[in-house]
Scaffold this active site. Sequence first.
Site: not given
Length: 196
Positions: A5-8, A72
């Site tokens: 995942t990303n940190l958004s 995102a």
Amino acid sequence: MRGITNLSSGMMGFAIARAARDAGAQVTLVAGPVHLPTPRGVVRVDVRSAQQMYDAVLPVAARHDVFVATAAVADWRPARLSDEKIKKNGNRVAPSFELTENPDILAAVAKLPDRPFCVGFAAESHDLLKHAREKLARKNVPLVVGNLGPATFGRDDNALVLVDADGHRELPQADKLTLARQLVAEIAARLASLSA
Ligand code: C5P
């Protein structure tokens, strides 16, 4: 591995929804899996995947005057999902995944015949202005908001650069709600000049 995942955090999108509501707009907020309270008076639609977000946004987008794409969204997803846990196989060979492309929600909305005023976001790690300008052309939208992703993810404040065909304008470091209000005022001014 449990996930990629990303940190958004979704904080900027929720701040914009709140600022737009405060400015008198009727707001639909299509949100991914984030832990944030719904601003009062805002209609919230929860989704988990890029495809679900596409399916939620496309049928209603043309009924809105403005579409702000802050999410995102992952560009890729696994081509196949496993119903069962993928076990370690004992010979220490890492499993490989085939990826397939997600639909581009912003580009699809921008192609609608009666499209709303579309605002894209560009979260970059470097060369912000250059990437934001590229995005403006590639997605065919009138306004792209750039921010430096790693510096802002999960934080309360941010700094933005608004990029359009004529140039750019910086909104200096401030909390996300302050920036969201400035962005909403900027969008409102552009809508007013379009209809003048
Ligand atoms: O370069 P990228 O495609 O990531 O552009 C980011 C912008 O496009 C953001 O506004 C993001 O919300 C939107 N986007 C989208 N659907 C995707 C990927 C990005 O709407 N699948």
